[in-house]
Motif scaffolding. Structure first.
Motif, PDB file in Angstrom:
ATOM      1  N   UNK A 208       1.400  10.005  -1.615  1.00 57.48           N
ATOM      2  CA  UNK A 208       2.457  10.979  -1.934  1.00 57.48           C
ATOM      3  C   UNK A 208       3.808  10.277  -2.029  1.00 57.48           C
ATOM      4  N   UNK A 209       4.095   9.410  -1.058  1.00 54.13           N
ATOM      5  CA  UNK A 209       5.389   8.718  -1.010  1.00 54.13           C
ATOM      6  C   UNK A 209       5.551   7.806  -2.229  1.00 54.13           C
ATOM      7  N   UNK A 210       4.499   7.102  -2.618  1.00 52.06           N
ATOM      8  CA  UNK A 210       4.601   6.191  -3.771  1.00 52.06           C
ATOM      9  C   UNK A 210       4.959   6.943  -5.048  1.00 52.06           C
ATOM     10  N   UNK A 211       4.522   8.191  -5.145  1.00 50.81           N
ATOM     11  CA  UNK A 211       4.917   8.999  -6.295  1.00 50.81           C
ATOM     12  C   UNK A 211       6.364   9.459  -6.178  1.00 50.81           C
ATOM     13  N   UNK A 212       6.733   9.903  -4.995  1.00 51.35           N
ATOM     14  CA  UNK A 212       8.092  10.445  -4.821  1.00 51.35           C
ATOM     15  C   UNK A 212       9.151   9.385  -5.113  1.00 51.35           C
ATOM     16  N   UNK A 213       8.942   8.139  -4.671  1.00 49.65           N
ATOM     17  CA  UNK A 213       9.960   7.108  -4.918  1.00 49.65           C
ATOM     18  C   UNK A 213      10.096   6.810  -6.413  1.00 49.65           C
TER      19      UNK A 213
END
Ligand SMILES: *Cc1c(COP(=O)(O)O)cnc(C)c1O
Length: 382
Positions: A208-213
Motif C-alpha cells: 500500500x505504501x509503495x503505491x501511495x508514495x
C-alpha cells in the motif's frame, strides 16, 4: 550543534565516489543506488520493508494514509516533540490527542496515554525523542488491548536498539505496525538534502505504501488510491549508502560524548543529566557499554535553579552552540491549541519547556571541546 563538515572530511572519498556514480549514470530519480540503499537499510534494521521517501514529515503522513484512518479518528502522541508529528495528524483531518511525557526519558507517559484512550482512538504515535526509544513493552500491550495501530516516529533514534522485558532486542522503528524516519542533514543518519523512509514488516502495508508514495499507482498510469509524490533522490541515496556503514560508530561516538557530559555534571545540584533507560524495569544510572537504547540525537540537560535562559545566553556569548528543544508545548501552540486540553494534564511538559537545554552533540566532538563546554557550564552554575 553539529559538525557536518568535520564528519564529511572523514568519509569524503566514499561519499564523493557515491555521488560521482550517480552523476556518471545520470539516473537522478529511482536510480540503482536508491534500491541498494533500501536493501542495505533493510538488512541493518532487520526489517522486511524499507520504503524511501522525500522527508520524515512525508514518511509520517504516508504511514498514516496507508493505515486507512478516517476523519474523526483519534491519534495519541506526545505533547513534547517536534511539530511534524502532530502536523500530519491534523493535515489528514484526524484528531490529534496530545498527552504528557515522562520526566526522566522525555518520552510519552504511559499512564497519561492510558487515560487518553477513548472508543475513537485508532493509533498511538510514540516519538523516540532525543534518540531514546519509548517504553515499547507498555505501548504494544496497550495497543493490543485496545486494538490500536502503533506508528513509531523514529526520526531521532535510528540505530537504537530496544531491549524488551524478556531480553530480546529490536531496532527502533521496526517494532510497531510501521515506523518512520528522517534523513535531514543533522539527524543521526543524515543526507545532504532532504530524505526520509518508512519501515514495516507487514507485506500488505508495504505494498500500500509503495503505491501511495508514487501517486497511488500500483501499475503505471492506473491510480487506485489518492497518493502523493514523495521520493528519495538518487544522490541522497548515494550519500546515505556511503554513510550507513558508519552508523554504529556514529552512535558510539555520540554515546561517548554523552558519557563525558554525564560524568562532568554528576552530582551537580543544579543539573539533571539525561537518563538512559534500557527498558521500563531497569534504570541505568550511567550510560553503560552494553546499553544501546539511547543514541543521543540530542544531549539534553534540565537546569533546575531557574537559570536556563541565562545559561543559554552565556554559552552563546562564549561561542558554545546550544538550543532549547522545545520552547513551547504543542498543546500551547496556536495551530494545535484546543479547549479539551487542561494545563494540569501537562505538568512535565510545562516544566521541561522551562528547564531543558541541549548541548552540542555530534560525531566529531573531542576532549578539548567537551572540556571547554562542561567547564563553562559548571563555572556559570556555581
Ligand atoms: C526531524 C523530525 C521530523 C521531520 O523530519 P523532516 O525530514 O524534517 O521532515 C519528524 N519527527 C521528528 C521527531 C523529528 O525530529
Amino acid at each position: 550543534m553539529v559538525d557536518l563538515q568535520g564528519q564529511y572530511q572523514q568519509i569524503k572519498e566514499t561519499v564523493d565516489n557515491s555521488i560521482q556514480e550517480v552523476l556518471n549514470s545520470s539516473s537522478y530519480i529511482n536510480g540503482p543506488l536508491v534500491k541498494e540503499f533500501q536493501e542495505d537499510l533493510e538488512k541493518y534494521l532487520n526489517v522486511k520493508h524499507v520504503i524511501p521517501c522525500a522527508n520524515g514529515t512525508d514518511a509520517l503522513q504516508i504511514a498514516m494514509m496507508a493505515l486507512g484512518l478516517e476523519q474523526g479518528d483519534e491519534i495519541i502522541t506526545a505533547d513534547f516533540t517536534f511539530a511534524a508529528t502532530v502536523e500530519v495528524i491534523a493535515l489528514l483531518k484526524l484528531t490529534p490527542v496530545l498527552v504528557d511525557v515522562d520526566a526522566k526519558t522525555f518520552n510519552i507517559d504511559i499512564e497519561a496515554l492510558k487515560k487518553a484512550i477513548t472508543p475513537k482512538t485508532k493509533a498511538i504515535v510514540p516519538v523516540h525523542l532525543f534518540g531514546q526509544v519509548a517504553n515499547m513493552d507498555a505501548i504494544l500491550e496497550i495497543a493490543k488491548e485496545h486494538n490500536l495501530f502503533v506508528i513509531e516516529d523514529n526520526a531521532q533514534a535510528i540505530g537504537a536498539d530496544y531491549t524488551f522485558k524478556n531480553g530480546t532486542k529490536q531496532k527502533a522503528g521496526t517494532i510497531g505496525n510501521v515506523g518512520t524516519t528522517s534523513f535531514f542533514p543533522s539527524k543521526n543518519l543524515g543526507c545532504y538534502g532532504d530524505g526520509g523512509a518508512i519501515f514495516t514488516n507487514d507485506d500488505a502495508l508495504a505494498h500500500t505504501i509503495r503505491g501511495i508514495v508514487n501517486h497511488g499507482m500500483y501499475e503505471r498510469y492506473y491510480h487506485d488510491v489518492v497518493g502523493v509524490n514523495s521520493r528519495l533522490d538518487s544522490i541522497q541515496a548515494g550519500v546515505l549508502k556511503a554513510k550507513l556503514p558508519f552508523l554504529n560508530a556514529y552512535c558510539d561516538a555520540r554515546r561517548n560524548a554523552a558519557r563525558f557530559y554525564n560524568n562532568a555534571f554528576a552530582n551537580n545540584p543544579n543539573i539533571i543529566t539525561p537518563t538512559a533507560k534500557s527498558n521500563n524495569t531497569k534504570n541505568c544510572s550511567a550510560i553503560c557499554d552494553t546499553c544501546d537504547c539511547h543514541v543521543f540525537h540530542q544531549y539534553t540537560l534540565q537546569i533546575t535553579n531557574g537559570k536556563r535562559d541565562e545559561l543559554h545566553k552565556h554559552l552563546l556569548a562564549n561561542g558554545i552552540p546550544n538550543a532549547i528543544y522545545y520552547p513551547v508545548a504543542l498543546h500551547s501552540q496556536k495551530a494545535y491549541a484546543d479547549a479539551k486540553y487542561k494545563e494540569e494534564d501537562f505538568p512535565v511538559t510545562n516544566n521541561l519547556i522551562k528547564t531543558v537545554i541541549s548541548l552540542p552533540m555530534h560525531t566529531e566532538l573531542d576532549k578539548e571541546q567537551l572540556d571547554f563546554i562542561t567547564q563553562t557550564i559548571i563555572r556559570f552554575l556555581k
